[in-house]
Enzyme design. Structure first.
Site, mmCIF file in Angstrom:
data_model
loop_
_atom_site.group_PDB
_atom_site.id
_atom_site.type_symbol
_atom_site.label_atom_id
_atom_site.label_comp_id
_atom_site.label_asym_id
_atom_site.label_seq_id
_atom_site.Cartn_x
_atom_site.Cartn_y
_atom_site.Cartn_z
ATOM 1 N N GLU A 337 0.930 -1.226 -0.010
ATOM 2 C CA GLU A 337 0.120 -0.443 0.110
ATOM 3 C C GLU A 337 0.925 1.179 0.235
ATOM 4 O OE1 GLU A 337 -0.421 -2.704 1.739
ATOM 5 O OE2 GLU A 337 -2.635 -2.982 1.653
ATOM 6 N N TRP A 449 2.058 -13.568 2.153
ATOM 7 C CA TRP A 449 1.351 -13.217 2.797
ATOM 8 C C TRP A 449 0.608 -14.687 2.885
ATOM 9 C CZ3 TRP A 449 1.946 -10.169 6.274
ATOM 10 C CH2 TRP A 449 2.460 -9.606 6.366
HETATM 11 P P1 AMP Z 1 3.971 -6.597 1.827
HETATM 12 O O1 AMP Z 1 2.374 -5.476 1.130
HETATM 13 O O2 AMP Z 1 3.903 -7.667 1.258
HETATM 14 O O3 AMP Z 1 5.544 -5.894 1.420
HETATM 15 O O4 AMP Z 1 3.712 -5.807 3.653
HETATM 16 C C1 AMP Z 1 4.183 -5.785 4.332
HETATM 17 C C2 AMP Z 1 4.662 -6.619 5.452
HETATM 18 O O5 AMP Z 1 5.312 -6.385 5.842
HETATM 19 C C3 AMP Z 1 4.592 -4.750 6.787
HETATM 20 O O6 AMP Z 1 2.643 -4.281 6.650
HETATM 21 C C4 AMP Z 1 4.663 -5.709 7.896
HETATM 22 O O7 AMP Z 1 4.063 -6.840 8.179
HETATM 23 C C5 AMP Z 1 5.795 -6.530 7.193
HETATM 24 N N1 AMP Z 1 7.004 -5.970 7.048
HETATM 25 C C6 AMP Z 1 7.425 -5.423 5.650
HETATM 26 N N2 AMP Z 1 8.731 -5.423 6.378
HETATM 27 C C7 AMP Z 1 9.718 -5.688 6.944
HETATM 28 C C8 AMP Z 1 10.589 -5.405 8.356
HETATM 29 N N3 AMP Z 1 11.458 -5.116 7.904
HETATM 30 N N4 AMP Z 1 9.943 -5.929 9.506
HETATM 31 C C9 AMP Z 1 9.148 -6.206 9.734
HETATM 32 N N5 AMP Z 1 8.232 -6.175 8.944
HETATM 33 C C10 AMP Z 1 8.107 -6.564 8.067
#
Ligand code: AMP
Length: 559
Positions: A337, A449
């Protein structure tokens, strides 16, 4: 009322095509190297890439594709995928990158929801396309990213075409000028399963894509330059490979695409062969690379920096990269997002004068926001929490590359103009973000996910199950894996193995929980809501059987 004084500057819209046009004109001979699905290496330049992207635009316009129409992609990181990025967005169509690792039912749902008119696919996904084509009646054609000789034999429903990409480009010469577009027009569409319910689309604009590319290139972000050779391991189907296909042409960096082989040996050899200085990917991929290097006793000769994000970077991984191999790790946080970059753990001058241990501790966090993103943490009452590194609350963000609503959804997810990320965090007095937990009900395995709700719905359909909860359990290789917690119906019986077998054919194989535990009851709130946080706390020390198989894994997931 006085009329505001307008600046007297050129009104040049921020369009995606301007990035490839810039690279072709000013870094025309810089290389783009790809390991192809066909097995060989392909090399050409930004100049060649723009010409072929223009030929694709001519071909798609010839097929009747209108600006605003969605063109799906099911493809690895490669030069043809890059051409699709620019050849679609360049004339106003929307490039819709699809995650091929999802279950076919979900992919079909996404293609239908997005109303993709054509889908471009790497031939490795031919069996998937075979299964999708009959379920996606609105797709007018499936375009194999291959020449005629490599076109797979796939039966197509009537009035649906199977086309070879190279044959499609053949009649066109690339004598085409990128048309002027409104910078607020849509550029890319990416679906995310990182929230509850069906996947939701994040629809970027040309403006947000270009601004994100600018921001990502900055020294305290990805720090890209015309002297870099960049290998994005993060897939182009996952949030535009974190924007690298845009910031590389913006800065004139050489691009190296790994194709489908993301194992440690393949990545290492490609990095060495192409003088890769910079790379980006999720922790699981780096684990494979580091394990290979340790076993083979090899070292990087050119790699300088790597961005690790998508899931928390294990501190031991950061140490290994830096202490054993002299490669700087940039821990980053973001989400689909947010296009996706939000924060990166780069130090200020003052922080870099602190004792080394203190610097490490800071760099293990998710980092400082980049210009273009603002953030805050709020408590249950919606009030702002202090940046003291102790108070934790829901993380909210806003900025020109953050979505204001999901694709085709009327209701806005915003709270007082801020986007709630579903992450729980602290922010310290240095402005460093530390993600401590997640309020969204999902599991992230190897950077992808898994919907806990979908897994619970399958379990609950089993006649012996009274109540089911699925939670993320720490895993040394995949960061998280699903653990199923079950309350059996009185008098009914079911074993762990029977329950796991019940998932076969209902969800993707890699979604099937790693373990099942049976309990007498699940923790609920006074209103009857399942307390997932409490449940995660209860099973924090649980060791999954699959984790035992890799007991020699050098990295521990931070608790
Ligand atoms: P996505 O939309 O698949 O890129 O996932 C985003 C989500 O991944 C974020 O809201 C976090 O919950 C998790 N996430 C992404 N980067 C990190 C990070 N460096 N450390 C912990 N969680 C992360």
């Amino acid at each position: 009322m006085t009329t505001p004084l307008l600046g007297q500057m050129m009104d040049v819209p921020l369009t995606v095509s301007s990035l490839i046009a810039h690279a072709a004109r000013h870094f025309g001979s810089t290389e783009i190297v790809s390991r192809r699905i066909e097995g060989d290496m392909h090399r050409y330049t930004y100049r060649d890439c723009e010409t072929r992207a223009k030929r694709l635009a001519q071909a798609l316009i010839g097929l009747g594709v209108q600006p605003g129409e969605r063109i799906g992609t099911l493809a690895w990181n490669g030069y043809r995928h890059l051409e699709v990025y620019y050849g679609t967005t360049g004339f106003g169509a929307v490039c819709h990158t699809i995650n091929p690792r999802l279950f076919p039912d979900q992919i079909a749902w996404i293609i239908n929801d997005a109303q993709d008119s054509y889908v471009m696919f790497d031939t490795t996904f031919a069996p998937l396309v075979d299964c999708l084509a009959p379920r996606c009646p609105n797709v007018r054609g499936w375009i194999a990213l291959a020449d005629e000789a490599h076109l797979p034999h796939l039966p197509m429903p009537t009035s649906t075409a199977l086309i070879s990409y190279e044959t499609l480009l053949e009649p066109h010469d690339g004598a085409f000028g990128w048309p002027p577009l409104d910078e607020r027009q849509a550029s890319y569409l990416c679906y995310t399963s990182g929230t509850t319910g069906n996947p939701k689309g994040a629809l970027y604009s040309h403006r947000s894509t270009v601004l994100h590319a600018f921001g990502a290139s900055l020294p305290d972000a990805m720090c890209l330059s015309a002297r870099d050779s960049v290998l994005p391991v993060v897939p182009m189907f996952h949030v535009n490979a974190w924007g690298i296909p845009h910031s590389a042409p913006l800065t004139g960096a050489k691009l190296v695409f790994p194709g489908k082989d993301l194992d440690g040996k393949s990545l290492f050899e490609l990095m060495e062969a192409e003088g890769v200085t910079y790379s980006a990917g999720v922790p699981t991929v780096w684990l494979g690379l580091l394990n290979y290097m340790k076993e083979a006793g090899v070292r990087f000769s050119t790699l300088q920096r790597t961005v690790i994000g998508g899931s928390a970077c294990p501190p031991a991984m950061l140490r290994t990269f830096e202490d054993d191999y002299g490669v700087e790790v940039i821990h980053a946080w973001g989400m689909t997002e947010m296009s996706p970059l939000g924060t990166l753990a780069k130090l200020t001058w003052e922080q870099s004068q602190r004792p080394p241990d203190e610097q490490r501790k800071l760099r293990e966090k998710q980092g400082h926001v980049m210009y273009g993103v603002d953030m805050k943490i709020v408590g249950d009452d919606g009030r702002d929490l202090p940046w003291d590194g102790v108070a934790f609350g829901d993380l909210h963000v806003r900025g020109p590359w953050v979505i204001k609503r999901y694709f085709q959804k009327d209701d806005s997810p915003l709270v007082d103009g801020w986007f709630p990320t579903g992450d729980v965090a602290t922010i310290d007095p240095d402005g460093f973000l530390h993600i401590t937990d997640r309020s969204k009900d999902v599991i992230k395995s190897g950077g992808e996910w898994i919907s806990s709700i979908d897994l619970e719905n399958v379990a609950i359909a089993h006649p012996a199950v009274a109540e089911a909860a699925c939670i993320a359990c720490a895993h040394p290789k995949w960061t998280e894996r699903p653990l199923l917690v079950i309350v059996k119906r009185p008098g009914a019986d079911v074993t762990r193995e029977e329950l796991l077998a019940f998932y076969e054919g209902k969800v993707a194989k890699w979604w099937i929980p790693d373990d099942v535990v049976f309990v007498d009851e699940l923790p609920h709130t006074a209103t009857g809501k399942l307390q997932k946080l409490k449940l995660r706390e209860m099973f924090r020390e649980h060791v999954l059987p699959s984790a035992l198989d890799i007991a020699d894994c050098p990295f521990k997931v931070p608790s």
